[in-house]
Design a protein around this motif. Structure first.
Motif, PDB file in Angstrom:
ATOM      1  N   GLY A  58       0.793  -1.227   0.000  1.00  0.00           N
ATOM      2  CA  GLY A  58       0.000   0.000   0.000  1.00  0.00           C
ATOM      3  C   GLY A  58       0.820   1.268   0.000  1.00  0.00           C
ATOM      4  O   GLY A  58       0.381   2.301   0.485  1.00  0.00           O
ATOM      5  N   ALA A  59       2.014   1.196  -0.576  1.00  0.00           N
ATOM      6  CA  ALA A  59       2.904   2.359  -0.581  1.00  0.00           C
ATOM      7  C   ALA A  59       3.070   2.916  -1.991  1.00  0.00           C
ATOM      8  O   ALA A  59       3.045   2.185  -2.972  1.00  0.00           O
ATOM      9  N   TYR A  60       3.255   4.221  -2.041  1.00  0.00           N
ATOM     10  CA  TYR A  60       3.592   4.913  -3.282  1.00  0.00           C
ATOM     11  C   TYR A  60       5.095   5.086  -3.289  1.00  0.00           C
ATOM     12  O   TYR A  60       5.679   5.473  -2.276  1.00  0.00           O
ATOM     13  N   ARG A  61       5.726   4.807  -4.438  1.00  0.00           N
ATOM     14  CA  ARG A  61       7.187   4.889  -4.525  1.00  0.00           C
ATOM     15  C   ARG A  61       7.623   5.774  -5.686  1.00  0.00           C
ATOM     16  O   ARG A  61       6.981   5.804  -6.723  1.00  0.00           O
ATOM     17  N   VAL A  62       8.750   6.408  -5.463  1.00  0.00           N
ATOM     18  CA  VAL A  62       9.382   7.183  -6.517  1.00  0.00           C
ATOM     19  C   VAL A  62      10.881   6.910  -6.442  1.00  0.00           C
ATOM     20  O   VAL A  62      11.459   6.833  -5.356  1.00  0.00           O
ATOM     21  N   GLN A  63      11.481   6.701  -7.592  1.00  0.00           N
ATOM     22  CA  GLN A  63      12.928   6.519  -7.659  1.00  0.00           C
ATOM     23  C   GLN A  63      13.586   7.883  -7.485  1.00  0.00           C
ATOM     24  O   GLN A  63      13.154   8.867  -8.082  1.00  0.00           O
ATOM     25  N   LEU A  64      14.611   7.958  -6.688  1.00  0.00           N
ATOM     26  CA  LEU A  64      15.257   9.242  -6.423  1.00  0.00           C
ATOM     27  C   LEU A  64      15.824   9.896  -7.673  1.00  0.00           C
ATOM     28  O   LEU A  64      15.846  11.113  -7.773  1.00  0.00           O
ATOM     29  N   GLU A  65      16.229   9.102  -8.638  1.00  0.00           N
ATOM     30  CA  GLU A  65      16.784   9.697  -9.864  1.00  0.00           C
ATOM     31  C   GLU A  65      15.731  10.497 -10.629  1.00  0.00           C
ATOM     32  O   GLU A  65      16.067  11.348 -11.444  1.00  0.00           O
ATOM     33  N   ALA A  66      14.442  10.259 -10.366  1.00  0.00           N
ATOM     34  CA  ALA A  66      13.366  10.984 -11.031  1.00  0.00           C
ATOM     35  C   ALA A  66      12.957  12.246 -10.280  1.00  0.00           C
ATOM     36  O   ALA A  66      12.074  12.972 -10.721  1.00  0.00           O
ATOM     37  N   CYS A  67      13.596  12.514  -9.148  1.00  0.00           N
ATOM     38  CA  CYS A  67      13.203  13.626  -8.291  1.00  0.00           C
ATOM     39  C   CYS A  67      14.070  14.854  -8.533  1.00  0.00           C
ATOM     40  O   CYS A  67      15.253  14.735  -8.820  1.00  0.00           O
ATOM     41  N   PRO A  68      13.485  16.021  -8.350  1.00  0.00           N
ATOM     42  CA  PRO A  68      14.256  17.245  -8.538  1.00  0.00           C
ATOM     43  C   PRO A  68      15.388  17.349  -7.525  1.00  0.00           C
ATOM     44  O   PRO A  68      15.166  17.226  -6.330  1.00  0.00           O
ATOM     45  N   GLY A  69      16.605  17.512  -8.001  1.00  0.00           N
ATOM     46  CA  GLY A  69      17.753  17.679  -7.124  1.00  0.00           C
ATOM     47  C   GLY A  69      18.258  16.402  -6.492  1.00  0.00           C
ATOM     48  O   GLY A  69      19.314  16.389  -5.891  1.00  0.00           O
ATOM     49  N   ASP A  70      17.495  15.314  -6.606  1.00  0.00           N
ATOM     50  CA  ASP A  70      17.856  14.014  -6.062  1.00  0.00           C
ATOM     51  C   ASP A  70      18.082  13.996  -4.548  1.00  0.00           C
ATOM     52  O   ASP A  70      18.500  12.995  -4.011  1.00  0.00           O
ATOM     53  N   ALA A  71      17.836  15.080  -3.843  1.00  0.00           N
ATOM     54  CA  ALA A  71      18.003  15.089  -2.389  1.00  0.00           C
ATOM     55  C   ALA A  71      16.750  14.492  -1.754  1.00  0.00           C
ATOM     56  O   ALA A  71      15.640  14.930  -2.036  1.00  0.00           O
ATOM     57  N   PRO A  72      16.899  13.497  -0.901  1.00  0.00           N
ATOM     58  CA  PRO A  72      15.736  12.880  -0.271  1.00  0.00           C
ATOM     59  C   PRO A  72      14.850  13.871   0.481  1.00  0.00           C
ATOM     60  O   PRO A  72      13.634  13.753   0.455  1.00  0.00           O
ATOM     61  N   SER A  73      15.450  14.841   1.132  1.00  0.00           N
ATOM     62  CA  SER A  73      14.645  15.806   1.888  1.00  0.00           C
ATOM     63  C   SER A  73      13.698  16.582   0.972  1.00  0.00           C
ATOM     64  O   SER A  73      12.566  16.890   1.350  1.00  0.00           O
TER      65      SER A  73
ATOM     66  N   ASP B 268      19.508  13.731   4.483  1.00  0.00           N
ATOM     67  CA  ASP B 268      20.343  13.739   3.274  1.00  0.00           C
ATOM     68  C   ASP B 268      21.699  13.093   3.539  1.00  0.00           C
ATOM     69  O   ASP B 268      22.217  12.350   2.706  1.00  0.00           O
ATOM     70  N   SER B 269      22.285  13.351   4.705  1.00  0.00           N
ATOM     71  CA  SER B 269      23.574  12.738   5.055  1.00  0.00           C
ATOM     72  C   SER B 269      23.458  11.232   5.215  1.00  0.00           C
ATOM     73  O   SER B 269      24.313  10.478   4.746  1.00  0.00           O
ATOM     74  N   LEU B 270      22.402  10.790   5.900  1.00  0.00           N
ATOM     75  CA  LEU B 270      22.181   9.348   6.049  1.00  0.00           C
ATOM     76  C   LEU B 270      22.002   8.684   4.690  1.00  0.00           C
ATOM     77  O   LEU B 270      22.529   7.605   4.443  1.00  0.00           O
ATOM     78  N   HIS B 271      21.275   9.362   3.824  1.00  0.00           N
ATOM     79  CA  HIS B 271      21.067   8.799   2.487  1.00  0.00           C
ATOM     80  C   HIS B 271      22.387   8.647   1.744  1.00  0.00           C
ATOM     81  O   HIS B 271      22.620   7.640   1.082  1.00  0.00           O
ATOM     82  N   GLU B 272      23.257   9.636   1.853  1.00  0.00           N
ATOM     83  CA  GLU B 272      24.564   9.548   1.195  1.00  0.00           C
ATOM     84  C   GLU B 272      25.324   8.319   1.667  1.00  0.00           C
ATOM     85  O   GLU B 272      26.016   7.667   0.885  1.00  0.00           O
ATOM     86  N   SER B 273      25.181   7.974   2.949  1.00  0.00           N
ATOM     87  CA  SER B 273      25.878   6.795   3.465  1.00  0.00           C
ATOM     88  C   SER B 273      25.230   5.496   2.977  1.00  0.00           C
ATOM     89  O   SER B 273      25.877   4.461   2.941  1.00  0.00           O
ATOM     90  N   LEU B 274      23.945   5.551   2.604  1.00  0.00           N
ATOM     91  CA  LEU B 274      23.264   4.359   2.087  1.00  0.00           C
ATOM     92  C   LEU B 274      23.652   4.058   0.645  1.00  0.00           C
ATOM     93  O   LEU B 274      23.709   2.905   0.237  1.00  0.00           O
ATOM     94  N   VAL B 275      23.906   5.117  -0.129  1.00  0.00           N
ATOM     95  CA  VAL B 275      24.241   4.941  -1.547  1.00  0.00           C
ATOM     96  C   VAL B 275      25.557   4.183  -1.666  1.00  0.00           C
ATOM     97  O   VAL B 275      26.553   4.541  -1.066  1.00  0.00           O
ATOM     98  N   GLY B 276      25.535   3.118  -2.406  1.00  0.00           N
ATOM     99  CA  GLY B 276      26.731   2.306  -2.601  1.00  0.00           C
ATOM    100  C   GLY B 276      26.984   1.310  -1.488  1.00  0.00           C
ATOM    101  O   GLY B 276      27.925   0.534  -1.549  1.00  0.00           O
ATOM    102  N   SER B 277      26.144   1.325  -0.475  1.00  0.00           N
ATOM    103  CA  SER B 277      26.307   0.395   0.637  1.00  0.00           C
ATOM    104  C   SER B 277      25.594  -0.915   0.334  1.00  0.00           C
ATOM    105  O   SER B 277      24.556  -0.931  -0.305  1.00  0.00           O
TER     106      SER B 277
END
Length: 102
Positions: free
Chosen positions: A18-33, A64-73
């Motif tokens: 029941g969740a809506y999802r969006v890929q971050l690459e499709a988002c403006p600025g790619d910043a999760p916040s 945003d900092s936590l997300h940076e640590s997730l990328v590539g992990s």
């Protein structure tokens, strides 16, 4: 600056959870916040500026900092928090918003 709402075409709905999802690459600025606010604004059909500030739920810079640590992990970690009537889940590649029953 308010986050622009997202085109409906980039938002996917998952019947399983029941969740809506969006890929971050499709988002403006790619910043999760920014993407979280844009996604919820789009789902609610309101400008993002009309939503509660994200910092009432989570520190945007920390997110945003936590997300940076997730990328590539390989850990597969997620960040989960409530925002504007949704349970938000942030992974390295996507953001999910699941409506919370009140």
């Amino acid at each position: 600056m308010a986050a622009p709402n997202l085109p409906d075409a980039v938002i996917e709905y998952d019947d399983a959870d029941g969740a809506y999802r969006v890929q971050l690459e499709a988002c403006p600025g790619d910043a999760p916040s920014i993407a979280v606010v844009a996604l919820v604004g789009t789902l609610e059909g309101v400008p993002s500026a009309d939503l509660a500030p994200l910092y009432d739920s989570v520190d945007p810079e920390a997110l945003d900092s936590l997300h940076e640590s997730l990328v590539g992990s390989d850990a597969g970690s997620t960040v989960v928090f409530p925002y504007a009537g949704y349970e938000i889940t942030v992974t390295a590649a996507a953001i999910a918003a699941r409506p919370v029953d009140e």
